[in-house]
Design a protein around this motif. Structure first.
Motif, PDB file in Angstrom:
ATOM      1  N   GLY A 161       0.821  -1.213   0.000  1.00 12.01           N
ATOM      2  CA  GLY A 161       0.000   0.000   0.000  1.00 12.01           C
ATOM      3  C   GLY A 161       0.855   1.264   0.000  1.00 12.01           C
ATOM      4  O   GLY A 161       0.567   2.225  -0.728  1.00 12.01           O
ATOM      5  N   VAL A 162       1.908   1.266   0.781  1.00  9.91           N
ATOM      6  CA  VAL A 162       2.812   2.425   0.812  1.00  9.91           C
ATOM      7  C   VAL A 162       3.496   2.592  -0.541  1.00  9.91           C
ATOM      8  O   VAL A 162       3.612   3.708  -1.059  1.00  9.91           O
ATOM      9  N   ILE A 163       3.953   1.497  -1.132  1.00 11.05           N
ATOM     10  CA  ILE A 163       4.612   1.568  -2.444  1.00 11.05           C
ATOM     11  C   ILE A 163       3.671   2.137  -3.491  1.00 11.05           C
ATOM     12  O   ILE A 163       4.055   3.007  -4.289  1.00 11.05           O
ATOM     13  N   VAL A 164       2.428   1.686  -3.505  1.00 15.91           N
ATOM     14  CA  VAL A 164       1.454   2.193  -4.473  1.00 15.91           C
ATOM     15  C   VAL A 164       1.204   3.678  -4.250  1.00 15.91           C
ATOM     16  O   VAL A 164       1.224   4.482  -5.197  1.00 15.91           O
ATOM     17  N   TRP A 165       0.977   4.071  -2.999  1.00 18.14           N
ATOM     18  CA  TRP A 165       0.715   5.476  -2.677  1.00 18.14           C
ATOM     19  C   TRP A 165       1.880   6.371  -3.093  1.00 18.14           C
ATOM     20  O   TRP A 165       1.699   7.392  -3.751  1.00 18.14           O
ATOM     21  N   VAL A 166       3.085   5.974  -2.724  1.00 19.96           N
ATOM     22  CA  VAL A 166       4.270   6.776  -3.046  1.00 19.96           C
ATOM     23  C   VAL A 166       4.489   6.836  -4.553  1.00 19.96           C
ATOM     24  O   VAL A 166       4.844   7.892  -5.091  1.00 19.96           O
ATOM     25  N   SER A 167       4.266   5.739  -5.248  1.00 19.27           N
ATOM     26  CA  SER A 167       4.442   5.729  -6.712  1.00 19.27           C
ATOM     27  C   SER A 167       3.476   6.695  -7.387  1.00 19.27           C
ATOM     28  O   SER A 167       3.885   7.484  -8.255  1.00 19.27           O
ATOM     29  N   ILE A 168       2.227   6.662  -6.995  1.00 14.85           N
ATOM     30  CA  ILE A 168       1.220   7.541  -7.617  1.00 14.85           C
ATOM     31  C   ILE A 168       1.503   9.005  -7.295  1.00 14.85           C
ATOM     32  O   ILE A 168       1.535   9.847  -8.192  1.00 14.85           O
ATOM     33  N   THR A 169       1.710   9.310  -6.020  1.00 17.27           N
ATOM     34  CA  THR A 169       1.923  10.711  -5.654  1.00 17.27           C
ATOM     35  C   THR A 169       3.243  11.246  -6.220  1.00 17.27           C
ATOM     36  O   THR A 169       3.320  12.404  -6.622  1.00 17.27           O
ATOM     37  N   SER A 170       4.277  10.412  -6.272  1.00 16.25           N
ATOM     38  CA  SER A 170       5.548  10.844  -6.858  1.00 16.25           C
ATOM     39  C   SER A 170       5.407  11.098  -8.352  1.00 16.25           C
ATOM     40  O   SER A 170       5.959  12.074  -8.885  1.00 16.25           O
ATOM     41  N   PHE A 171       4.693  10.225  -9.039  1.00 23.78           N
ATOM     42  CA  PHE A 171       4.476  10.412 -10.481  1.00 23.78           C
ATOM     43  C   PHE A 171       3.770  11.743 -10.746  1.00 23.78           C
ATOM     44  O   PHE A 171       4.157  12.502 -11.631  1.00 23.78           O
ATOM     45  N   ILE A 172       2.767  12.036  -9.935  1.00 22.92           N
ATOM     46  CA  ILE A 172       2.036  13.302 -10.105  1.00 22.92           C
ATOM     47  C   ILE A 172       2.950  14.490  -9.799  1.00 22.92           C
ATOM     48  O   ILE A 172       3.030  15.448 -10.581  1.00 22.92           O
ATOM     49  N   MET A 173       3.647  14.441  -8.674  1.00 21.30           N
ATOM     50  CA  MET A 173       4.485  15.569  -8.276  1.00 21.30           C
ATOM     51  C   MET A 173       5.634  15.807  -9.259  1.00 21.30           C
ATOM     52  O   MET A 173       5.846  16.928  -9.717  1.00 21.30           O
ATOM     53  N   PHE A 174       6.366  14.754  -9.597  1.00 18.46           N
ATOM     54  CA  PHE A 174       7.505  14.934 -10.502  1.00 18.46           C
ATOM     55  C   PHE A 174       7.052  15.241 -11.919  1.00 18.46           C
ATOM     56  O   PHE A 174       7.726  15.962 -12.653  1.00 18.46           O
ATOM     57  N   GLY A 175       5.895  14.719 -12.310  1.00 18.26           N
ATOM     58  CA  GLY A 175       5.333  15.075 -13.623  1.00 18.26           C
ATOM     59  C   GLY A 175       5.000  16.553 -13.691  1.00 18.26           C
ATOM     60  O   GLY A 175       5.282  17.224 -14.692  1.00 18.26           O
ATOM     61  N   ALA A 176       4.408  17.080 -12.623  1.00 19.90           N
ATOM     62  CA  ALA A 176       4.078  18.509 -12.579  1.00 19.90           C
ATOM     63  C   ALA A 176       5.347  19.361 -12.581  1.00 19.90           C
ATOM     64  O   ALA A 176       5.417  20.392 -13.267  1.00 19.90           O
ATOM     65  N   LEU A 177       6.366  18.950 -11.824  1.00 19.65           N
ATOM     66  CA  LEU A 177       7.627  19.688 -11.816  1.00 19.65           C
ATOM     67  C   LEU A 177       8.296  19.675 -13.190  1.00 19.65           C
ATOM     68  O   LEU A 177       8.830  20.692 -13.641  1.00 19.65           O
ATOM     69  N   LYS A 178       8.241  18.540 -13.856  1.00 16.88           N
ATOM     70  CA  LYS A 178       8.835  18.443 -15.197  1.00 16.88           C
ATOM     71  C   LYS A 178       8.063  19.312 -16.179  1.00 16.88           C
ATOM     72  O   LYS A 178       8.668  20.016 -17.002  1.00 16.88           O
ATOM     73  N   ALA A 179       6.729  19.281 -16.101  1.00 19.65           N
ATOM     74  CA  ALA A 179       5.903  20.097 -16.999  1.00 19.65           C
ATOM     75  C   ALA A 179       6.155  21.586 -16.788  1.00 19.65           C
ATOM     76  O   ALA A 179       6.106  22.376 -17.733  1.00 19.65           O
ATOM     77  N   ALA A 180       6.461  21.992 -15.569  1.00 25.40           N
ATOM     78  CA  ALA A 180       6.735  23.395 -15.261  1.00 25.40           C
ATOM     79  C   ALA A 180       8.212  23.731 -15.457  1.00 25.40           C
ATOM     80  O   ALA A 180       8.644  24.835 -15.131  1.00 25.40           O
ATOM     81  N   ASP A 181       8.997  22.795 -15.985  1.00 25.65           N
ATOM     82  CA  ASP A 181      10.419  22.956 -16.221  1.00 25.65           C
ATOM     83  C   ASP A 181      11.182  23.293 -14.933  1.00 25.65           C
ATOM     84  O   ASP A 181      12.100  24.102 -14.929  1.00 25.65           O
ATOM     85  N   LEU A 182      10.762  22.651 -13.831  1.00 27.41           N
ATOM     86  CA  LEU A 182      11.403  22.884 -12.541  1.00 27.41           C
ATOM     87  C   LEU A 182      12.090  21.626 -11.998  1.00 27.41           C
ATOM     88  O   LEU A 182      12.616  21.642 -10.882  1.00 27.41           O
TER      89      LEU A 182
END
Length: 188
Positions: A161-182
């Motif tokens: 459960g922790v692995i799934v949660w961290v994977s999803i939230t990390s994908f969202i966060m790092f995807g947003a940072l990449k999209a914002a060129d940050l």
């Protein structure tokens, strides 16, 4: 690095012993302190020895990360395992930190201090190992203590459960940072 590791090790007593729910029971406080010490010490020795067997060289970085791996590994079960269980968890965490650092480097992920190996791998393994070496007398019936698969399954579900949660939230966060060129620092 060594001083920082020893400061962390010292602070772990406040973390593990200080967070023991039955703080009025000196026996449980003592058990948690002993388990914390044993897991860190054997984690350090196991990582040092395993790395030496692999390379023929002593590596202070793995001695230090081995102790941290033992500390992380025992944290989930520090009040639920015997000192022998703490040695098993700490030793396994020490060996796995060496293997995990090598794996992370092999797949070209930048983790300069081995944070994933220490915290991710050792934390997950230590949590799951409660179902293998936990003590029925301490409220964690395990496979090696005459229990059933129940504790092992529960601990594994928690880790997944922790692995799934961290994977999803990390994908969202790092995807947003990449999209914002940050995500990466610009060369200039």
């Amino acid at each position: 690095a060594a001083l920082g590791t020893f400061i962390l090790w010292f602070g772990w007593y406040g973390f593990n012993v200080g967070s023991t729910l039955a703080a009025s029971d000196p026996n449980q406080l003592g058990l948690v302190a002993v388990n914390t010490t044993l897991a860190a010490a054997i984690g350090s020795i196991a990582a040092m020895g395993f790395q030496y067997l692999r390379t023929g060289k002593w590596d202070l970085g793995f001695v230090l990360n081995g102790s941290l791996a033992g500390l992380v590994g025992i944290t989930a079960g520090c009040a639920s395992v015997t000192p022998v269980g703490a040695l098993v968890i700490g030793g396994l965490s020490g060996v796995l930190v060496v293997l995990a650092v090598g794996f992370v480097e092999m797949i070209k992920i930048d983790d300069a201090v081995g944070a994933f190996a220490v915290h991710g791998v050792s934390g997950a393994v230590g949590t799951i190992m409660i179902g293998v070496v936990g003590s029925s007398a301490l409220g964690a019936p395990s496979l090696l203590d005459g229990g059933t698969m129940s504790t092992l399954i529960t601990q594994t579900i928690g880790v997944v459960g922790v692995i799934v949660w961290v994977s999803i939230t990390s994908f969202i966060m790092f995807g947003a940072l990449k999209a914002a060129d940050l995500l990466r620092v610009h060369a200039e």
